[in-house]
Structure formats: structure tokens, C-alpha cells
Design a protein around this motif. Sequence first.
Motif, PDB file in Angstrom:
ATOM      1  N   SER A 365       0.839  -1.181   0.000  1.00 31.11           N
ATOM      2  CA  SER A 365       0.000   0.000   0.000  1.00 31.11           C
ATOM      3  C   SER A 365       0.885   1.246   0.000  1.00 31.11           C
ATOM      4  O   SER A 365       2.005   1.236   0.518  1.00 31.11           O
ATOM      5  CB  SER A 365      -0.979  -0.020   1.167  1.00 31.11           C
ATOM      6  N   ILE A 366       0.384   2.283  -0.653  1.00 24.80           N
ATOM      7  CA  ILE A 366       1.136   3.534  -0.798  1.00 24.80           C
ATOM      8  C   ILE A 366       0.196   4.678  -0.470  1.00 24.80           C
ATOM      9  O   ILE A 366      -0.976   4.664  -0.844  1.00 24.80           O
ATOM     10  CB  ILE A 366       1.641   3.682  -2.253  1.00 24.80           C
ATOM     11  N   ALA A 367       0.740   5.677   0.207  1.00 22.42           N
ATOM     12  CA  ALA A 367      -0.045   6.885   0.492  1.00 22.42           C
ATOM     13  C   ALA A 367       0.269   7.931  -0.576  1.00 22.42           C
ATOM     14  O   ALA A 367       1.425   8.297  -0.762  1.00 22.42           O
ATOM     15  CB  ALA A 367       0.306   7.407   1.876  1.00 22.42           C
ATOM     16  N   PHE A 368      -0.771   8.366  -1.283  1.00 23.91           N
ATOM     17  CA  PHE A 368      -0.636   9.460  -2.236  1.00 23.91           C
ATOM     18  C   PHE A 368      -0.845  10.764  -1.475  1.00 23.91           C
ATOM     19  O   PHE A 368      -1.905  10.976  -0.879  1.00 23.91           O
ATOM     20  CB  PHE A 368      -1.676   9.284  -3.351  1.00 23.91           C
ATOM     21  N   GLU A 369       0.174  11.626  -1.452  1.00 26.55           N
ATOM     22  CA  GLU A 369       0.087  12.903  -0.751  1.00 26.55           C
ATOM     23  C   GLU A 369      -0.466  13.942  -1.710  1.00 26.55           C
ATOM     24  O   GLU A 369       0.153  14.238  -2.745  1.00 26.55           O
ATOM     25  CB  GLU A 369       1.478  13.346  -0.259  1.00 26.55           C
ATOM     26  N   LEU A 370      -1.645  14.507  -1.391  1.00 28.51           N
ATOM     27  CA  LEU A 370      -2.263  15.478  -2.304  1.00 28.51           C
ATOM     28  C   LEU A 370      -1.380  16.708  -2.511  1.00 28.51           C
ATOM     29  O   LEU A 370      -1.419  17.352  -3.556  1.00 28.51           O
ATOM     30  CB  LEU A 370      -3.649  15.898  -1.792  1.00 28.51           C
ATOM     31  N   SER A 371      -0.554  17.028  -1.514  1.00 29.01           N
ATOM     32  CA  SER A 371       0.324  18.200  -1.653  1.00 29.01           C
ATOM     33  C   SER A 371       1.309  18.017  -2.805  1.00 29.01           C
ATOM     34  O   SER A 371       1.818  18.999  -3.343  1.00 29.01           O
ATOM     35  CB  SER A 371       1.077  18.456  -0.345  1.00 29.01           C
ATOM     36  N   ASP A 372       1.571  16.777  -3.204  1.00 31.97           N
ATOM     37  CA  ASP A 372       2.496  16.543  -4.323  1.00 31.97           C
ATOM     38  C   ASP A 372       1.946  17.080  -5.639  1.00 31.97           C
ATOM     39  O   ASP A 372       2.696  17.260  -6.606  1.00 31.97           O
ATOM     40  CB  ASP A 372       2.814  15.049  -4.468  1.00 31.97           C
ATOM     41  N   VAL A 373       0.625  17.284  -5.698  1.00 35.14           N
ATOM     42  CA  VAL A 373       0.054  17.907  -6.900  1.00 35.14           C
ATOM     43  C   VAL A 373      -0.526  19.277  -6.559  1.00 35.14           C
ATOM     44  O   VAL A 373      -1.343  19.822  -7.297  1.00 35.14           O
ATOM     45  CB  VAL A 373      -0.982  16.993  -7.599  1.00 35.14           C
ATOM     46  N   GLY A 374      -0.092  19.840  -5.433  1.00 32.82           N
ATOM     47  CA  GLY A 374      -0.403  21.235  -5.119  1.00 32.82           C
ATOM     48  C   GLY A 374      -1.768  21.481  -4.495  1.00 32.82           C
ATOM     49  O   GLY A 374      -2.268  22.590  -4.525  1.00 32.82           O
ATOM     50  N   ILE A 375      -2.395  20.426  -3.935  1.00 37.18           N
ATOM     51  CA  ILE A 375      -3.725  20.618  -3.345  1.00 37.18           C
ATOM     52  C   ILE A 375      -3.788  19.989  -1.951  1.00 37.18           C
ATOM     53  O   ILE A 375      -2.927  19.183  -1.587  1.00 37.18           O
ATOM     54  CB  ILE A 375      -4.835  20.028  -4.240  1.00 37.18           C
ATOM     55  N   THR A 376      -4.831  20.388  -1.205  1.00 34.85           N
ATOM     56  CA  THR A 376      -5.006  19.785   0.119  1.00 34.85           C
ATOM     57  C   THR A 376      -6.232  18.869   0.175  1.00 34.85           C
ATOM     58  O   THR A 376      -6.284  17.958   0.983  1.00 34.85           O
ATOM     59  CB  THR A 376      -5.178  20.854   1.218  1.00 34.85           C
ATOM     60  N   SER A 377      -7.236  19.138  -0.688  1.00 33.94           N
ATOM     61  CA  SER A 377      -8.380  18.230  -0.721  1.00 33.94           C
ATOM     62  C   SER A 377      -9.047  18.288  -2.089  1.00 33.94           C
ATOM     63  O   SER A 377      -8.860  19.261  -2.833  1.00 33.94           O
ATOM     64  CB  SER A 377      -9.386  18.572   0.384  1.00 33.94           C
ATOM     65  N   ALA A 378      -9.800  17.250  -2.420  1.00 35.94           N
ATOM     66  CA  ALA A 378     -10.481  17.175  -3.715  1.00 35.94           C
ATOM     67  C   ALA A 378     -11.495  16.052  -3.688  1.00 35.94           C
ATOM     68  O   ALA A 378     -11.385  15.120  -2.892  1.00 35.94           O
ATOM     69  CB  ALA A 378      -9.476  16.904  -4.831  1.00 35.94           C
ATOM     70  N   THR A 379     -12.471  16.143  -4.584  1.00 35.09           N
ATOM     71  CA  THR A 379     -13.364  15.021  -4.832  1.00 35.09           C
ATOM     72  C   THR A 379     -12.667  14.136  -5.854  1.00 35.09           C
ATOM     73  O   THR A 379     -12.115  14.642  -6.825  1.00 35.09           O
ATOM     74  CB  THR A 379     -14.692  15.499  -5.448  1.00 35.09           C
ATOM     75  N   ALA A 380     -12.697  12.822  -5.627  1.00 33.31           N
ATOM     76  CA  ALA A 380     -11.894  11.946  -6.484  1.00 33.31           C
ATOM     77  C   ALA A 380     -12.713  10.809  -7.066  1.00 33.31           C
ATOM     78  O   ALA A 380     -13.609  10.266  -6.430  1.00 33.31           O
ATOM     79  CB  ALA A 380     -10.733  11.370  -5.680  1.00 33.31           C
ATOM     80  N   ILE A 381     -12.365  10.481  -8.317  1.00 33.80           N
ATOM     81  CA  ILE A 381     -12.878   9.273  -8.967  1.00 33.80           C
ATOM     82  C   ILE A 381     -11.674   8.425  -9.330  1.00 33.80           C
ATOM     83  O   ILE A 381     -10.669   8.935  -9.839  1.00 33.80           O
ATOM     84  CB  ILE A 381     -13.675   9.635 -10.235  1.00 33.80           C
TER      85      ILE A 381
END
Length: 558
Positions: A365-381
Motif C-alpha cells: 500500500s502507498i499513500a498518495f500525498e495530495l500536496s504533491d500535486v499542489g492541493i489539500t483536498s479534492a473530490t476523487a474518482i
Amino acid sequence: MVTWWKMYPCWRLVTILLAMIFNGSRTSFALHNGVGVTPAMGWNPYNAFACNTVESQYHSNAQAVVNLGLKALGYNYVNLDCGWQGTTRNASGAFTWNVAALPNGVPALATFVHSLGLKFGVYSDGGFFACDAVGGTAHFLGSLGHESQDAAIFASWGADYLKYDNCYAVSSTDFVDFDPPIEIQPHYTTMRDALAATGRPILFSACEWGVQDPARWPASSVANSWRISNDIGPPASWDNLFRIINQLVPITGFAGPGGFNDLDMLEVGNTGLTTAEQQTHFAFWAAAKSPLIISTDLTTISQAALSILSNPRVIALNQDPLGQSISFKRRYTNDHDVWAGHLSDGSMVAGNTLVVINMANSARSIAFELSDVGITSATAINVITGASLGTLTNSFTSAFDAHGSLVLKLSNFVSATPPSFTFYQAAAAGNVLGGGASTRVINNTITVVGFVGEGGTLGFTGIDGGAAGGTKLLSLDFVNADFTETNSACSNCRNAFISINDGPAVQVQMPLSGQSWDILFSGYLVSLSGFVAGKTNTVQISNPTAFTPDWYRIGVSV
Ligand SMILES: *[C@@H]1O[C@H](CO)[C@@H](O)[C@H](O)[C@H]1NC(C)=O
Ligand SMILES: *[C@@H]1O[C@H](CO)[C@@H](O)[C@H](O)[C@H]1NC(C)=O
């Protein structure tokens, strides 16, 4: 040189300006031949049959494109590849075909493909001969010096697409030259103009293997797509994907409507890649806006491979009208990559491409850090499964197969505050250059430190660890033009080993910054620990067995 607006009749001008305003991309350079506005999709035999494809295989695969539902998903080109050509021109100097491979001839094959509602592609070469020997001294025909005549005949036979290879580009004896002593771009511009003169819209696919940095010609004014690398295979392998992914890093910004980086034809369905690797390959190629040219025997394709190729959500990423490629965001060395890019509806595609080199065949398992794409939260599909993931905040942990990937479509995102850095130049007085490390000046503007590694070392001194020290985010600006057409342990990348305050050296694997030693990559991010409070920290860069990139500066988070 013709000023660009003189090249187009007025009605084209309107379209071009609108495209510039609404896309803000490099469309002003695009070919505007009316085709290939989104990446090409179709089928080509090469990765399955090499240069030995015969008429019955073209027929059965074209039929399968329809019967398997692939045509309905947008795969609409069926293309010839090497081996279809004759070895001598006819008495009028016209191109001929290989009668043994295509007994009923090319026009009849084109008619058959068109009768299925598909488009028909041909293949030629910008050199003296095409690739691959026929046997003995004979060669398949190339188009050098015959461009107008060949383009006219291809058009008369019903060609809608031309893949244009690069063998024997220099001479009739120099088969494959990755460092040719001549400029090869004119081979491609001559054929571009010859195709335009036929009046038939023909998608032009340049196959120059990334030689002479076509993205920067820019090839977007020459062809609808250009190969960025040597062949992906056959045989297929994860190493080939890794080599091509690294080679894409510096040129993602050159893709746009009508002109795309071509990462080479798909290996989905062929042996050499696991199902998870094939899924990663397909999703990455799609999001990078590469042409999606299936290159397997569709008459025997597995259900697993067919469902990878048939995923409508992944195809939609590829065909998004914005035409923006994902770009490199972050590499956690020997662990995972993060790439992201925008879509025309304002959302973002982002994802982890797991690049486990020492841990192949291990799921985890891997944690995707949203900060790596410049955001803190998002709705995801989840693009691959279609599952809605609700709102993600800060980080999202999920299970990965070995070399598997996660592809997310993110919307309603909240931007993160960008990190701020204090920058330290590599060539600054006070730094310590050891062994063979030395400075060089680029473009009379910036000084970099090169020959770091193999005994050469670069030591930064006086780095501010702030009030607390500890772990800091570093932003690295470097030059790495060590590009390769073959696989090695670090194809199209170089390793640096970085030590903070003489602590353990951490491996940092850095991709290409370009094909010449004057092109910088700015902002490669890595987190490193071991800083102490105050301005006495040191950062030491080395590599005992190979060269690191050249260094312009490092930023240390404030
Ligand atoms: C050569 O081939 C072209 C195109 O197929 C054809 O139009 C022409 O008649 C041929 N010439 C001769 C002398 O056979
Ligand atoms: C140096 O000049 C070349 C050619 O104009 C350019 O592509 C490159 O980005 C420049 N490099 C730097 C570091 O400014």
C-alpha cells in the motif's frame, strides 16, 4: 522564413486564434492539417508481427477492431508497418508493394479497411531505404528524394495516415544512427509539405526515435506526433517503460492539440509485461496524450488485455480536447512516481505510478500525498475502476500491485500553500568542490557544478535549518542530458547520493532535464532529514560509481 499568418488562409486564422485564446497552449505551432487534433488511436502490427505481416493478418485484425468493439471506442486507424513495401520502384519510379505479403495489393487493402468504416495508414521512411533487410542486399523502399511522388501515390491509394521512419537517414549503408552527422528534420518537413500538397488529410506520424530532440524543433509544426524514444520493443519489458517515462520528463509541455509526444505503440496484449504493468502502461500513455496504437494480435487477445484497452474513462483522458500531457511532479526513489495534469473540464488527473525497482513483484500500500500535486483536498474518482472515492483530504492510501498504478480524476480541489524555499547556488563561494568537480557557465548566465560523482563531490555549507532543524523539503535545480536509447540500471536518469550533516547518504534518482547540457530541470522535490537548527548545516552530494547531474542550486524549505 514565412511569417506564420501568411501560411494560412483567413478562415484558418480565426480557428487558430480561438485555439490560442481558449487553450493557452502551444497550438500556434500545430500542424493544422485537420487531423490528429487529439492523439491517434488505432492498430499497427509491428509489436506482434515485426516486418512479416501478411494480408490475411491485416484483414483479420481490421475485422477484429470492429468486432471487439474497439472501433466504437475510437480506435479508427488500421496501419501498415515495415515489410509491406517493394524493393524496387516501377518503370515510372513509383512506389511498389511486396506482392508476397499483399497479393491483392495496397489499394484493395485500403478499400477493405475503408469498407469497415476505418481509416487506412501506410508506412514509409525518410531515408535511402526503410528499416529491416529483406535478405541479401535487397532493401525495402524509402522515400528520400521521392517525397512528392510517394505522397501522391499513397494519397491515391486511400492513405489517411503515414508513419515515417528514420532508417538509412544518413547513407545507404548506415542502418540506424542515433547520433547522425546530418540534420534529420528536413526529411520530415519535406514529407509534411508533400502530404499537404496532395490535398488529402493525412495524419503524419514522425518516427525519428527522439533523435535530435524533435519536441524542440518544434516537431509540433512538422507532424501530428513525434516519437520521443527508441522502440518500446519487441520484446516488451518494464525496463523499456521506465526508459521511455524518464525520457518524457523534460518535454511534457510540448504536447498540445494536433501535436503529441509519441511514447511508441502499445505492448498491451503481448508477453513481457504483467497485467498490472500493462494497465500502468496504458493509463500512463493515455494521460501523457501519446497516440494509442494497439500492436498485438487481436484475433487471440486475452480478455484481461482487451478490457485494459477498452476502458472508456482512460480513453477519455487521452482524447480530452485540452490535449495537455501529465507532467512529472515527484519521485520517491525506488518507491513511486507522481504525475499530474489538467483536463478541459477544469479537473485534474493525477496518480501514482509505482516504480519499484528493487521490490519488483511485491504488492503493497502507498499513500498518495495530495500536496504533491499542489492541493489539500479534492473530490476523487478512480479512473480505472470508475469508483467514486468521495472527498480526499491530505493523503489517500490504497493497495497497489507490483508496478501497478492509481489514476485519479480530481475536482473541486482546494489549493495548497506552495512551499517556500531559501536557495543556495552550487557555485557559491564557501561551498566545497572535491575530486574532479568543477564549474561551467551556461549561456553566459548561470554557473553550474559538474563532474560530481566518480570521486567528485559537491558540498554546500551554511544551510539554514530554521528554528527546529529536522526534516526539510529540498527543491533541486539540475542539468542532466545523459539520454540513452537502450536500457540500463538508470536509463535516462542519474543517481545522486545526498547526505545532510554527514548523515547517511540517501539515493535520489533524477530523470533527464533535456537532450542538451544547457537545459535545466527546476524544482525536483525530495524530503531529507538530519538538519539541525541554525545556519551551520551541510549538504553533501556524491555518487561513488557514476556521475550525478550537474547542479545549479538547491532550495531548502523555510
Ligand atoms: C507505376 O505505378 C504507378 C502507381 O501504382 C502506376 O500508376 C504506373 O502506371 C506504374 N508505371 C508502370 C510503368 O508500370
Ligand atoms: C540556454 O539557451 C538554450 C537555447 O536558447 C535554452 O534552451 C536553455 O533553456 C538555456 N538555458 C538556461 C539555463 O537558461
